[in-house]
Design a protein around this motif. Structure first.
Motif, short mmCIF file in Angstrom:
data_model
loop_
_atom_site.label_atom_id
_atom_site.label_comp_id
_atom_site.label_asym_id
_atom_site.label_seq_id
_atom_site.Cartn_x
_atom_site.Cartn_y
_atom_site.Cartn_z
N LEU A 192 0.75 -1.28 -0.42
CA LEU A 192 -0.14 0.09 0.00
C LEU A 192 0.83 1.43 -0.07
CD1 LEU A 192 -2.75 -1.37 2.86
CD2 LEU A 192 -2.73 -0.78 -0.02
N LEU A 193 1.91 1.03 1.01
CA LEU A 193 3.07 2.69 0.83
C LEU A 193 3.48 2.63 -0.10
CD1 LEU A 193 3.45 2.29 4.89
CD2 LEU A 193 2.17 3.88 3.73
N GLY A 194 4.44 1.57 -0.95
CA GLY A 194 4.66 2.04 -2.04
C GLY A 194 3.54 2.18 -3.14
N PRO A 195 2.99 1.95 -3.81
CA PRO A 195 2.52 2.93 -4.97
C PRO A 195 1.65 4.75 -4.19
CG PRO A 195 1.13 0.99 -4.53
CD PRO A 195 2.17 0.76 -3.08
N LEU A 196 1.43 4.52 -3.54
CA LEU A 196 1.53 5.83 -2.31
C LEU A 196 2.63 6.93 -3.07
CD1 LEU A 196 -0.22 8.23 -0.76
CD2 LEU A 196 0.92 6.67 1.18
N TYR A 235 12.57 4.78 -5.60
CA TYR A 235 12.50 4.08 -4.77
C TYR A 235 12.97 3.56 -3.36
CZ TYR A 235 15.51 -0.68 -3.60
OH TYR A 235 15.92 -1.73 -2.93
N LEU A 236 13.69 5.08 -3.49
CA LEU A 236 14.23 4.88 -2.13
C LEU A 236 13.16 5.51 -0.91
CD1 LEU A 236 17.43 6.54 -3.07
CD2 LEU A 236 17.34 4.52 -2.20
N ALA A 237 12.10 6.80 -1.31
CA ALA A 237 11.46 7.34 -0.53
C ALA A 237 10.42 6.24 0.16
CB ALA A 237 10.60 7.80 -1.56
N ALA A 238 10.28 5.10 -1.01
CA ALA A 238 9.13 3.99 -0.47
C ALA A 238 9.75 3.57 0.69
CB ALA A 238 8.57 3.36 -1.62
N GLY A 239 11.07 3.10 0.46
CA GLY A 239 12.22 2.63 1.75
C GLY A 239 10.91 2.93 2.97
N GLY A 243 7.39 1.84 3.02
CA GLY A 243 6.43 0.87 1.39
C GLY A 243 7.54 0.32 0.51
N ASN A 244 7.18 -0.66 -0.69
CA ASN A 244 7.64 -1.83 -1.43
C ASN A 244 8.52 -0.58 -2.35
OD1 ASN A 244 8.64 -3.52 -4.07
ND2 ASN A 244 9.57 -4.44 -2.34
N GLY A 245 10.18 -0.37 -2.90
CA GLY A 245 10.63 0.37 -3.55
C GLY A 245 10.11 0.21 -4.64
N ALA A 249 8.51 2.80 -7.92
CA ALA A 249 9.02 2.99 -9.33
C ALA A 249 8.14 2.86 -10.20
CB ALA A 249 10.20 2.00 -9.35
N PHE A 250 7.72 1.14 -10.29
CA PHE A 250 6.70 0.93 -11.39
C PHE A 250 5.61 1.90 -11.03
CE2 PHE A 250 2.59 -1.53 -12.69
CZ PHE A 250 3.09 -1.55 -14.29
N VAL A 251 5.03 2.14 -10.22
CA VAL A 251 3.64 3.34 -10.44
C VAL A 251 4.12 4.48 -10.08
CG1 VAL A 251 2.20 4.18 -8.62
CG2 VAL A 251 2.61 1.56 -8.18
#
Length: 431
Positions: A192-196, A235-239, A243-245, A249-251
């Motif tokens: 959830l946090l990765g896409p955000l 990628y780094l912000a999600a971490g 979230g998953n980086g 990155a994909f979103v």
């Protein structure tokens, strides 16, 4: 000794680049070439595997981040929804069916495994790789609509499979005695946090870039660097927020590409040049570090599972997903077969190893890596002859598969983001 190994690796890369156009129509594809090169150097011992293994993880993560961002940035969601029936069906129905059927098949081969571990194996084997099928998607004997369908599917299915892989990997932790609630909370936080993070980074980055271009604060030579920097930022912000980086990155790529619309030719240019080098390096390191051990762990049950995944699971899933589209049987079979397993399968397996651990770690990695090199050979060898055979059959039938498809909206002749060029959109028909 390490220098000698690297010397020959770069010599081999130079030779392949010089012969790339000629080799494009042969059975010797880039994945086969570089996997074999890595395996050869591993066998002769010219490169220290411990050092190469550390490099592999770094290159694997960087390659996956870049490829996820690039693939997603080149997909126009609006046009995909309106016109691309085949990729929609293959992604929304075919991918879940591949995981479902794959789980059932894996259960027949590995009856003692828990259901969640079987589902994890099926999800890792589900994503396809356009790099392994490049001689198909660039072969003009194949109808353009079919080539585009396979390209769009392979560009999106790795990002769509990743949440399932992460969730199943987190649940495998329960089997190893870890806290169920902790693993589930961790899995959903990553998903959830990765896409955000990706949405925020992609949208803010696109707005800033468009304004910088409008006010002439940047130039075309730096736009590509800025776009790729966004992939790393996502990628780094999600971490940082749990979230998953990779999902981020994909979103981020999906958001960025749809915000700037058909004005990011630099992303196509990078994917066709520097992006190729990333993939070559990753395939080389897979062959060097992972294939030797995978071969040692290749048993008849693992080989049987891989063959069923290639010859039964995906073809059946794609066939079922295209029911109701009036697609010719030959087209269903062709698109079902050309779903090669490549970097995504290998890199996803590496990604979740620290999470799963235990008794499943070694076997899952062996399944994934052996699937990659077996797929590289089978799909590489069959690409040219089957493409010609299918193209001739479609031509003789007068199938609608050869009708002019909807052009991908991001395929534009504009040299920079600041010089957009629009093109007419036509409807896509199917046989």
């Amino acid at each position: 000794m390490i220098e000698a190994g690297l010397l020959w690796a770069f010599v081999a890369a130079f030779i392949f680049a010089m012969l790339a156009r000629r080799l494009a129509s042969s059975v010797l594809t880039a994945p086969i070439y570089f996997i074999a090169l890595g395996l050869l150097l591993a066998k002769v011992g010219w490169i220290e595997l411990e050092a190469a293994e550390q490099t592999l993880h770094l290159v694997a993560e960087a390659t996956l981040v870049v490829l996820l961002f690039l693939d997603a940035s080149q997909i126009d969601l609006r046009q995909l929804k309106k016109h691309h029936v085949w990729p929609q069906r293959m992604l929304m129905l075919g991918l879940p069916l591949s995981v479902l059927i794959g789980t059932f098949v894996a259960g027949l081969i590995l009856p003692d495994w828990p259901l969640v571990a079987l589902a994890l194996v099926a999800a890792i084997l589900a994503p396809t790789d356009a790099a392994l099928g490049q001689s198909v998607v660039t072969n003009e004997a194949v109808p353009q609509s079919v080539r585009r369908g396979l390209t769009v599917e392979s560009g999106l299915n790795d990002g769509m499979a990743l949440p399932l892989i992460l969730l199943f990997a987190s649940l495998v932790g329960e089997v190893d005695g870890r806290g169920t609630q902790d693993w589930i909370a961790f899995g959903f936080a990553q998903i959830l946090l990765g896409p955000l993070a990706g949405i925020i980074v992609g949208w803010v980055g696109a707005v800033i870039m468009l304004r910088a271009v409008r006010h002439k604060l940047t130039s075309a030579s730096f736009e590509g660097i800025a776009a790729l920097s966004l992939a790393a930022i996502a990628y780094l912000a999600a971490g940082e927020i749990g979230g998953n980086g990779f999902i981020s990155a994909f979103v981020a790529g999906l958001t960025f590409g749809n915000c700037v619309k058909g004005r990011c030719k630099f992303l196509f240019e990078f994917a066709e040049s520097e992006g190729q080098l990333f993939m070559w390096a990753a395939f080389f390191l897979v062959g060097l570090v992972l294939v030797p051990e995978a071969l040692e762990n290749l048993t008849w049950p693992i080989f049987g599972l891989i063959m069923l995944s290639l010859f039964l699971v995906r073809p059946l899933a794609i066939w079922l997903s295209l029911i109701g589209t009036k697609t010719a049987a030959s087209t269903k079979l062709f698109m079902g077969w050309f779903g090669p397993r490549g970097l995504a399968t290998a890199l996803f397996a590496l990604l979740i190893l620290p999470q799963i651990g235990g008794e499943y770690e070694e076997i899952i990695l062996a399944i994934a890596i052996n699937a990659v090199w077996i797929s590289a050979i089978l799909h590489g060898v069959s690409a040219t002859p089957l493409s010609k055979l299918y193209g001739n059959s479609v031509s003789n039938m007068g199938s609608c598969a050869e009708q002019e498809p909807v052009p991908m909206p991001f395929e534009t002749d504009s040299p920079t983001i600041s010089e957009p060029k629009t093109s007419d959109q036509t409807g896509e028909t199917h046989d």
